[in-house]
Design an enzyme around this catalytic site. Sequence first.
Site, PDB file in Angstrom:
ATOM      1  N   GLY A  46       2.236  -4.042   0.692  1.00 31.43           N
ATOM      2  CA  GLY A  46       2.024  -5.295  -0.026  1.00 31.43           C
ATOM      3  C   GLY A  46       0.603  -5.335  -0.544  1.00 31.43           C
ATOM      4  CD  GLN A  51      -4.944  -7.904  -0.120  1.00 35.32           C
ATOM      5  OE1 GLN A  51      -3.741  -7.977  -0.379  1.00 35.32           O
ATOM      6  NE2 GLN A  51      -5.394  -7.119   0.829  1.00 35.32           N
ATOM      7  CB  CYS A  94      -5.467  -6.754   6.146  1.00 31.59           C
ATOM      8  SG  CYS A  94      -5.844  -7.629   4.604  1.00 31.59           S
ATOM      9  CG  LEU A  95      -3.865  -2.482   1.860  1.00 34.64           C
ATOM     10  CD1 LEU A  95      -3.175  -2.321   0.523  1.00 34.64           C
ATOM     11  CD2 LEU A  95      -3.976  -1.146   2.582  1.00 34.64           C
ATOM     12  CG  HIS A 136      -0.443  -9.913   5.576  1.00 34.17           C
ATOM     13  ND1 HIS A 136      -1.162  -9.530   6.679  1.00 34.17           N
ATOM     14  CD2 HIS A 136      -1.176  -9.491   4.509  1.00 34.17           C
ATOM     15  CE1 HIS A 136      -2.294  -8.946   6.293  1.00 34.17           C
ATOM     16  NE2 HIS A 136      -2.318  -8.902   4.988  1.00 34.17           N
ATOM     17  CD  GLU A 137       0.708  -8.951   0.899  1.00 38.54           C
ATOM     18  OE1 GLU A 137       0.754  -7.923   1.589  1.00 38.54           O
ATOM     19  OE2 GLU A 137      -0.345  -9.327   0.338  1.00 38.54           O
ATOM     20  CG  HIS A 140      -3.999 -11.729   1.321  1.00 41.38           C
ATOM     21  ND1 HIS A 140      -5.304 -11.531   1.684  1.00 41.38           N
ATOM     22  CD2 HIS A 140      -3.314 -10.703   1.864  1.00 41.38           C
ATOM     23  CE1 HIS A 140      -5.408 -10.444   2.434  1.00 41.38           C
ATOM     24  NE2 HIS A 140      -4.212  -9.916   2.563  1.00 41.38           N
TER      25      HIS A 140
HETATM   26  O1  K2U Z   1      -1.964  -7.574   2.163  1.00 44.57           O
HETATM   27  C1  K2U Z   1      -2.250  -6.458   2.559  1.00 44.57           C
HETATM   28  O2  K2U Z   1      -3.377  -6.145   2.975  1.00 44.57           O
HETATM   29  C2  K2U Z   1      -1.167  -5.447   2.599  1.00 44.57           C
HETATM   30  C3  K2U Z   1      -0.701  -5.173   3.983  1.00 44.57           C
HETATM   31  C4  K2U Z   1       0.594  -5.943   4.109  1.00 44.57           C
HETATM   32  C5  K2U Z   1       1.171  -6.024   5.485  1.00 44.57           C
HETATM   33  C6  K2U Z   1       0.405  -6.344   6.568  1.00 44.57           C
HETATM   34  C7  K2U Z   1       0.991  -6.448   7.824  1.00 44.57           C
HETATM   35  C8  K2U Z   1       2.347  -6.217   7.987  1.00 44.57           C
HETATM   36  C9  K2U Z   1       3.095  -5.895   6.893  1.00 44.57           C
HETATM   37  C10 K2U Z   1       2.506  -5.808   5.646  1.00 44.57           C
HETATM   38  C11 K2U Z   1      -0.716  -3.661   4.033  1.00 44.57           C
HETATM   39  O3  K2U Z   1       0.425  -3.140   3.514  1.00 44.57           O
HETATM   40  S1  K2U Z   1      -1.206  -3.024   5.549  1.00 44.57           S
HETATM   41  C12 K2U Z   1      -0.494  -1.521   5.723  1.00 44.57           C
HETATM   42  C13 K2U Z   1       0.839  -1.586   6.410  1.00 44.57           C
HETATM   43  C14 K2U Z   1       1.762  -0.672   6.062  1.00 44.57           C
HETATM   44  C15 K2U Z   1       2.988  -0.675   6.704  1.00 44.57           C
HETATM   45  C16 K2U Z   1       3.292  -1.597   7.686  1.00 44.57           C
HETATM   46  C17 K2U Z   1       2.354  -2.522   8.030  1.00 44.57           C
HETATM   47  C18 K2U Z   1       1.099  -2.522   7.389  1.00 44.57           C
HETATM   48 ZN    ZN Z   2      -3.835  -8.254   3.772  1.00 45.71          ZN
END
Ligand code: K2U
Ligand code: ZN
Length: 173
Positions: A46, A51, A94-95, A136-137, A140
Amino acid sequence: MSLKKIIIHPDPRLKKICDRVDGVSPELRKLATDMLETMYDAPGIGLAAPQVGVLERFFVMDVAAKESAPEPRVLINPRVTWASEDENAYEEGCLSIPGIYEEITRPASVRMAFSDLDGKEHEEEFEGLTATCVQHELDHLDGKLFVDYLSGIKRRMITAKMKKLKKERAREG
Ligand code: K2U
Ligand code: ZN
């Protein structure tokens, strides 16, 4: 298509409540495409517009399994219309907070209303990792990060680590 720079916490742009999207412009379409490319490159499942420095209410997502065909999604002006009482705990990353993973508890299922790049309205129910991802998104878009659910001590430790990382990255150029 081009990779976008992902903003690292702490940054005021990650704390802002984003503006509603009023019409899908060619610029928004291009940005959504670039965000998907940036998300796949990270890698992540996501990525929200704030971001990459755009304070508007949309995010991209692809929760398809690695061995499956990609399923890119763009959710515009998303809002939760129902959330289950049952909860799930996932180790979230979180990225914008690279290298940090913490267990966060959220409703196990949510129903979300949103529009797509064609302006069509949808209402979908999500569960499992996808439910965690959309929540989560959406956080944000409301200026909320997963560290905001942690204790003050943990949050301050993580913020200090990110400040150090940003300094190191600035020195590397
Ligand atoms: O918003 C973001 O930073 C993207 C996150 C979204 C996310 C966070 C926690 C759980 C699910 C999604 C990134 O994709 S973090 C990387 C990731 C990859 C696979 C599973 C969980 C997190
Ligand atoms: Zn995030």
